[in-house]
Structure formats: C-alpha cells, structure tokens
Design an enzyme around this catalytic site. Structure first.
Site, PDB file in Angstrom:
ATOM      1  N   HIS A  75       0.701  -1.122  -0.120  1.00  0.00           N
ATOM      2  CA  HIS A  75       0.036   0.101  -0.122  1.00  0.00           C
ATOM      3  C   HIS A  75       0.760   1.342  -0.031  1.00  0.00           C
ATOM      4  CE1 HIS A  75       0.013   0.209   4.631  1.00  0.00           C
ATOM      5  NE2 HIS A  75       0.226   1.166   4.293  1.00  0.00           N
ATOM      6  N   ASP A 106       0.267  -7.510   1.653  1.00  0.00           N
ATOM      7  CA  ASP A 106       0.543  -6.083   1.624  1.00  0.00           C
ATOM      8  C   ASP A 106       2.200  -6.058   1.742  1.00  0.00           C
ATOM      9  OD1 ASP A 106       0.405  -3.201   1.710  1.00  0.00           O
ATOM     10  OD2 ASP A 106      -0.092  -3.212   4.126  1.00  0.00           O
ATOM     11  N   SER A 188       4.501   2.914   7.665  1.00  0.00           N
ATOM     12  CA  SER A 188       4.116   1.746   6.935  1.00  0.00           C
ATOM     13  C   SER A 188       5.223   1.178   5.771  1.00  0.00           C
ATOM     14  CB  SER A 188       2.711   2.149   5.892  1.00  0.00           C
ATOM     15  OG  SER A 188       1.558   1.974   6.645  1.00  0.00           O
TER      16      SER A 188
END
Lengths: 598, 350
Positions: A75, A106, A188
């Site tokens: 992402h 992911d 992230s």
C-alpha cells in the site's frame, strides 16, 4: 516525562559518569542502556524512507541485500508506481524501482539503485518472538524524514500470531506481530526490530477506530517469517498471490479442528484428505484451532507444496499438498486494476483513441512515460507482473547457475539413454527431435512430439514420464528463452528437503512443466510435468549428476506420480547426438538486458 | 517550593527508568524476565463478550479472574446488559456462559461468575500499589484483537500520576470520582476496560477504567482504578454481602406496596433481560416530579439495595409500604443524587 528522563540518562552516559544526583547507576542499567543504543545503531543504517514522486505520499522500508533490495508495503508503492525515491540515514537520496508485489500480504520489494554495498538489516526469526519482548520500529512517520533521518519508536511486543482481516481479499495480516511501539501513518513498510536489532517484521497497519489516524498503542507488523516465504516470489517481479487449501476447517466442540468442506478438484482431495478428517499440522506447525490454521495458511504462497498431517480413525497420515491461489485466473489482476487510481495528470485521451481492444492494458499504476530515462532499462511492464525486468533477470540467473554459461546444451539431436529400472528390468529411452520412444519392463511407448503432448502419457502409472523427459530435453537444448512461455516463479520447497528451490515454469505443446533448481549448486533437482490443470503431474527427482560428452547430466531418476512412486531409473549409458542440419536453436541465447548494476 | 516539587518528580522518573532498564537487562542476560511475567499474567485476564455491537458500542470488554472458582472482576457497562448473551473466554480459548453476581454502581464494577475451578487468579487481598513513575503493564483485549485461544494484548508504560478524577470536575463524565492511576500506556481503547494494570512483576495494581474523554480538550484519559479502592467492594460482592440485589425472599411484603406507576415514573420499554431502569417520562404533579426526578435519570438503588434492571426495581418496590417514603439513588449525567419520593395520602389511597 519519559523523554526527559532518557535525555538525562543519555547526558550522563555521554559525560562518562556512572552517577546521577550522587546516586550510583547500577551496572546492569548501564549495560542495558548501552545494549539498546547498540541495537538502534546496528539497525538504523538499513532504514529507508520512501517518497513517491510528485508528493504522492510515501512510507518506510528496509534494505535486506547489499545490492539494494528493500522491503516495504504494497500500500506504500501502489500510489508511488514503478519508480520512487528513497532516503537513507547516510543522508543520500537513492532512485528505486518496483520489483514485485504481494497485494494480499501487503508486501512489496523495491530495489534501490547506485550501490552494491548498501547497509542491510539482519533477518531475525519471528517465530521466537514472545509477548513482552522489547522491540523498536524505525521509519518515516508523518513523512517527517525530510532531513533523511528516520524516527525510532520503542515498545514491547503486545501480541503474536494475531490475525487482522483483509479488505475483501487484499491486505490480509495473518500471523502478524502486535506492538505498542508507536506505528503511525508513514511508518508503513518500515522495519520492526527485536531488542538485538534483528528484523522481525514489516510494520503496516494499526487499530485506530474512533481516535483518528494516529497511534493508540496498537500497531501490527507482517512477520518476517511470512516474508521469507515470499521473498523469492517477490524477486520474480510478479504480482504474487497467497494460498488456499481448497478445503475449509472449523474448531469442533471437542476442540479438534476438522475439515468441514473440501473441493474434489483440490490437490488436498487427490492426496486423500476428506470431510471430517482432523487436521493436526500444516507446513510443520501444529494446528490447535481453526484460527491458527487460518493464520498458518495466510503466510503461504500460492503454488507451494507443504506438509499436512491429519488423523482419521485414530490413524495419522502425512501428505504434501499443492496449494492453489486465493484468486482464480486473473481475478487478482482485475481487482488491482479496479482499485482507485490516482488522478491522471494529463486530460483524458480523445474518446476515439480509447478503443484498442486487442492491446494488452498498460501497467495499471504508472505510464511508461513517467519513468525517468536513466531508470527506463530497469522497468518492463507486462500483464501479470509488477516489473517483468526482474523476471527475466532471474530466468537468466537460474539458467546461468545451471549451465555455468548462457548457452543451452549443444547436442540437440537424438539422446539415447540406457539403464535399469530398479527391481524391474532394462530401460531404453530415445529422445528424438520429432518422437520419443521408451522401452520399459512393462512395454514400449511412443510420444509423437508433433502432436499435443498432453494425451501421450506413457508408461502407465508414470503420469507421462516420456513427455516429461521430452520437456526436460527441450529445456536443456533450447534454454528458457526459446522454450515457449517461461516464467521465473520464485522459490518453493520440495517435500522432505531442506531449503527453498528456484522454480521456472515453462509451457510448450499444451503441457506445463515446472523446473526446480538447487540455489546452492544450480542443479536441476526436480521436474514436474502437468498435462492439464487439476491433475497430478509426473514428478522426476534428478540425482547423481555426472559429465557425459561435456554435459553434466543426472544418472539417477526417481519418478513419482500421485501418491505413489513409479520407479527409480539409473542410466548406465547416455549418448547425446548433435543435429547437423538445424543450427536454429543451437546458437547461444542472448539476453536483451545486462546485469542490474546501473 | 516549585523547584523542590520538580526535583521530586525527576527523582521518581529516574527510579522508574532504572526499574525499566533493569527488566531489560535481565531479559538480555538470557532470562526472558518480562515475557515470562507477561505469560504468567495473561491467563488471569479474560475476554468478555456481551451486549452491544452497534456503531461505537463494542460488544466486548476485558475482565480479571479474582478467584480460583471463576469470579471475574470487570467494569459495569452496557456489555453486561443481558445475562443471556454474556460469555467469558479464557486464555486457553475455553468459553463459558457467565452470570452476574452483583455490581457496585458507585465504583462501576461488577463481579461475574463462570462455572470452573482451579483457575489462575489475582489475589485482591494482596497489598499492591504503584509509585508515580513506576513501570506498569496493561493487559486487555483492546479492539477485540485476541480471539479464541489468543492471549490478551499487553502494553507497557509508566504511572504518570495518582490523582482524583474529580480534580477536573466536569471535564470527565464519570460516576466514579475516586483516585485513579493515570498511565502513559494507551489503555483507553475499545474493549480495554476491565483489564489489568500490573507492576513489572505482574502484581495487580489497578483495573483499567472505561473509555473516558475530556469533554473540554477531547483528550482520552488512560487510567486505572487502584486495587485499594475496589478491594473491599469486590470482596464483599464475592462474599455475597453487600449490596444485596433484592430483599431477602422471606421478608414480609406489605399488602399495599409502591409501584413505579403510582410514584409517577414511566420507564423505558423493558426489552432486555436486564433493561437498565432509565426514566422515560415523569407524570406531572406526581411524587416523582415533586422529588425532582428527571427524564433520562438512571435509577441505581432503592433504599440501599441495587436495582440494576427494571425487573429488580419493581421487585424492590414490592417490599416497601406505600405509606412510607422511598429513597432512590439515581445517576444524572456524571452525578449521583439521592431523592426521596413520598406519596400524598390521596395518592397512597387510590
């Protein structure tokens, strides 16, 4: 308050004193403090701050190989596209290209350019992580690292083997690590380290709910052990998928985990698994609840063959199951293409230009035109791939390790192999250019290579040994470039063998063949020939490599089909003829691109 | 004076950091101290599933085993509204129907009971307190992350203060006004209420409180009710002493008891098995209105007895003769009020 206290401690340690307000600081405290500083210092240099071009967001990452391969989240790269810029704590900005993506897990692999001596993170073992262990995250929260210096947040492991539901089928966090080290937007893709500075996970999401998108003490990291399963797949440049068993399980009232439904087309069914069987372990890990089963399965790649132990009528069975994909066909690609795109910079094309039905769609995320010129040679768009460049690179790498050169076997005429089938009798196989004949103790079999191969599966009980050998010879004599449709799949396990093996899948004359190479010595150790989907392949395990006419060839073959062994064949004599007339396929294969070092 | 206070604060902080580093030091030396303590504490913390599930109202919270026989201490909340849908899940995944032994509305705690034995538990009789600055661990099923046999989550932090919630009167809407530990671990999350705050040795020091937000600053408060504040009440409830849920069954009922209707109270519809007795309407001119009862008041006590549902409120009233006054304790916003309702002779007579 904590920051102040730490500042005091650090100030004292910097001044070399072991005293604070007249109090002696215990030796253990100073040792612990020194160890923590050392762990952060060890981990920090490999941290990456990802910045998408044109202010399209960003995130974090971590370098895992000296030549610049780095892990991040899917992402994070999705809005960034095929190229991005990454800063590192050395104060330099590096160009990076997308390598491979795992949208379900992911995870994305990118490659930083410009060095072959990048600092790397030491990979840990997330299976040994315990709740209460100290850990720390390094990353780019709120994209603060505009000065290239990432942020360190310290905490403890709050939970292990957590499961966080996917959005649809994508971004599923199975068997993940929960931490109270602050994980904020921008963290992230960044690394989670243990107290010794070993990489145990990739931070990717948190529970926020009504608090807005800031940390509330609950962050999740994808376990590094899951990523180790996918590392080879990610290097393949493909858009990779996770696994499904083709069966559902549930925890019963007696606490056992049982099969509640199973597809008859699944490999698990063909291996013998049935409704109501009690599942004991999957991929070597004990299954004590349906949740744990789901956790284990969620960390496995599509196409892997893993052990499964089950119990029926007090009898324990072990089988090796080929796992299907979570998504069928090109369902995954359609899902990715359907996801919201960033707004186009150029006005939309004229409507009449839009209709180009036969042209495969461009890469869903980025147009070729946006790629900087100096990176263009490392980017190849192709349907089904994040970046096909890396698939070709790995085909080349595996082939070179196998052949010790780019060239295929020069003897491309008839191959005559004479030997014995253990406990059965003599075997003579002639691999010609248009037909294959084999004389076995149970009879003589012929394959006409001009016809479709999938219906010529002799000898009986082998699953198509002669066709499999024809595919083997074809790969050796023409190489992956001329074989047909060839894909570097990634790395996969082989039943009852340690480690992972490089797998090349090749399609020719309607049959699919998977070639497993040992990364330690480059040798081809297993070939699986699938005449059709949803049927068992003919498996040939190659062994006892010896030089014959200057070619290293296996002299022992174990042939398996379904749940049984067909036989073991040992060659006593191998003769390789050279085809005089056709020089077409004997010329060395030329690779279009050089190595990856810019 | 100010300087002195700052110095003390620093000293306390430094002590806490030392304690914290000590734990790390031990862990690094090969004995995984903290993870071992965590593993010992986790089985004493349970996951509670009950009513709720609507937007913003999670149908789960946390609880603590406080006896080997399955007494569970937790916070009193809407999750416990229906005993029919009340489950306790242990650390090993075992799932039990739970009954409510009783609750203390002043502390907003409840004791549940599950049918089990030989369970690991926190001994409330143990004297434990945490100094300001001390390292603490917070165990709970925040966000409902732990399902089935998964162990509850653990966060780490320090005690930032031991203070009274009333110190900022009006800022926090809470019934409980006593002392609390304020911590820097993010304990104020959905589902965390009822979890354990322990010291770094795993000794229970507090019960994680319900979600609380400062109405003025929008800041969520991470706090726990100290064990010493709830010990007596919890032990009494476990012993069946105080406060009795309803009158002794053998007690004599008057021929003409009070009823909610006669007092002029209309309650919300009784839909759940334990519908909280919220006042829906007040009959003008009635005893309820004269006493100052208001719409949306929640009735907690009749005299000194708990009336935690419409059913138990009706039952309690059956023991009071309508010629006598009725003393109700009600919650209005974050206030507890005592009101005396008295019927006129005419009202009592009709």
């Amino acid at each position: 308050m904590r920051a102040t206290a730490l500042a005091i401690i650090l100030a004292i340690s910097a001044s070399g004193g072991g005293r604070l307000y007249g109090q002696e600081i215990p030796e253990a405290v100073r040792r612990a403090e020194a160890a923590r500083i050392a762990a952060v210092a060890k981990a920090m240099p490999a941290a990456v701050s990802v910045f998408a071009k044109g202010g399209q967001g960003g995130g974090s990452g971590v370098v895992v190989t000296p030549d610049g391969y780095a892990l991040t989240n899917y992402h994070v790269v999705r809005p960034a596209g095929l190229t991005m810029q990454c800063s590192m704590p050395d104060g330099r900005l590096y160009d990076a290209v997308l390598v491979g993506v795992d949208p379900v897990g992911d995870v994305a692999l990118i490659k930083l350019m410009g060095r072959d001596d990048f600092p790397t993170a030491e990979l840990g073992d997330s299976e040994t992580v315990r709740v209460g262990d100290w850990c720390f995250a390094i990353g780019n929260p709120f994209l603060l690292a505009t000065d290239f210096q990432p942020t360190v947040t310290y905490g403890i492991v709050s939970g292990v083997h957590r499961y966080q539901y996917p959005a649809g089928t994508l971004l599923e966090y199975a068997d993940c690590i929960q931490t109270d080290a602050a994980i904020n937007p921008g963290n992230s893709g960044g690394p989670l380290f243990d107290a010794q500075g070993r990489l145990i996970g990739i931070n990717g999401r948190g529970s926020f709910e009504k608090r807005g998108r800031v940390n509330v003490g609950v962050g999740y990291a994808i376990s590094i052990n899951q990523i180790k399963h996918f590392m080879g797949y990610l290097h393949s440049g493909r858009i990779v998928d996770h696994a499904t068993l083709g069966a559902t399980v549930a925890t019963g009232s007696d606490g056992t985990v049982r099969v509640t439904d199973i597809l008859e087309s699944s490999d698990a069914f063909r291996r013998g698994l049935r409704y109501d069987d009690e599942i004991l372990s999957l991929a070597g890990r004990s299954v004590t609840s349906a949740n744990i089963f789901k956790n284990i399965l969620g960390t496995l790649p599509k196409g892997w063959r893993v052990s499964l132990k089950y119990r029926r009528d007090d009898e324990t069975h072990q089988i090796f199951v080929r796992l299907a994909g979570v998504h069928a066909g090109d369902e995954l690609l359609k899902k990715l293409a359907g996801r919201p795109q960033r707004p186009p910079r150029q006005p939309p094309e004229h409507p009449k230009d839009k209709k180009q039905p036969n042209k495969p769609p461009a890469h869903p995320r980025t147009q070729k035109a946006e790629i900087p010129a100096h990176l263009a040679k490392y980017v190849e768009t192709r349907r089904g791939y994040a970046n096909y460049y890396f698939n070709r690179l790995n085909q080349q790498r595996v082939w070179r390790a196998f052949r010790k050169s780019d060239a295929p076997v020069a003897q491309n005429g008839k191959w005559i192999l004479k030997g014995k089938q253990e406990g059965a009798g003599d075997v003579l196989v002639e691999l010609g250019t248009t037909r294959v004949t084999g004389t076995f103790p149970q009879g003589r079999f012929v394959v006409d290579l001009e016809k479709d191969w999938d219906s010529q599966l002799g000898p009986a009980g082998s699953g198509g040994l002669l066709t499999a050998l024809a595919s083997w010879k074809r790969m050796l004599t023409v190489g992956p470039k001329a074989f047909g449709e060839v894909i570097y799949v990634g790395t996969c396990p082989i039943p009852e063998r340690d480690g992972l093996f490089d797998v090349i899948a090749a399609t020719h004359a309607t049959v699919d063949t998977r070639f497993y190479f040992d990364p330690a010595n480059g040798q081809l150790v297993l070939l699986e020939m699938f005449p059709q989907q949803h049927v068992d392949p003919c498996e040939i395990y190659f062994d006892d490599y010896r030089e014959t006419d200057g070619v290293s060839l296996p002299h022992r073959l174990e042939v398996r089909y379904g749940n049984a062994q067909f036989g073991v064949v040992t060659w006593e004599q191998i003769k390789l003829e050279k085809l005089e007339t056709a020089r077409r396929s004997s010329s060395p294969v030329e690779w279009a691109a050089g190595t990856v070092q810019p | 004076m100010g300087t002195v206070r700052v110095t003390i604060g620093w000293a306390a902080t430094i002590v806490s950091v030392l304690v914290c580093f000590d734990a790390i030091g031990n862990a690094r030396a090969g004995s995984p101290t903290l993870s071992k303590i965590v593993r010992e504490v986790q089985p004493k913390v349970v996951k509670i599933y009950g009513s709720g599930g609507l937007r913003g109202l999670e149908a789960y919270q946390s609880g603590l085993l406080i006896s080997a026989d399955g007494h569970v201490l937790t916070v009193w909340s809407y999750v416990l509204d229906s005993e029919e849908f009340l489950y306790v899940v242990l650390d090993d995944g075992q799932r039990f129907r739970a009954s409510i032994v009783n609750h203390d509305p002043r502390l907003e705690i409840a004791i549940l009971k599950i049918d089990s034995h030989d369970l690991p538990y926190f001994d409330l009789k143990q004297e434990t307190a945490a100094e300001v600055g001390a390292g603490v661990l917070a165990f709970s099923n925040l966000f409902g992350v732990a399902t089935g046999s998964e162990s509850v989550s653990v966060l780490h932090g320090r005690v930032s203060a031991r203070t009274e919630l009333t110190a900022r009167r009006g800022a926090f809407e809470t019934v409980y006004k006593g002392p609390v530990y304020v911590v820097d671990a993010m304990t104020n999350n959905p589902g965390a209420a009822g979890g354990a705050l322990t010291d770094l040795q795993g000794n229970l020091v507090g019960l994680l409180g319900k979600e609380l937000r400062n109405a003025l600053t929008n800041v969520w408060l991470n706090y726990a009710i100290p064990v010493d504040q709830l010990r007596q009440s919890a032990l009494d409830i476990m012993a069946g002493k105080n406060p009795p849920r309803i009158q002794d069954e053998s007690a004599e009922k008057p021929t003409h008891p009070h009823t909610v209707q006669r007092l002029g109270i209309l309650l919300v519809p009784d839909l759940l098995s334990r519908t909280p007795p919220f006042v829906d309407q007040i009959v003008p001119g009635s005893a309820a209105q004269r006493a100052g009862l208001q719409v949306d008041d929640l009735i907690l006590f009749v005299e000194d007895r708990v009336a935690d549902s419409i059913e138990s409120l009706r039952e309690e009233l059956e023991y009071i003769d309508r010629i006598d006054p009725v003393r109700l304790t009600v919650q209005r916003g974050d206030e507890l009020l005592e009101l005396e309702l008295k019927l006129t002779p005419q009202e009592a007579d009709r």
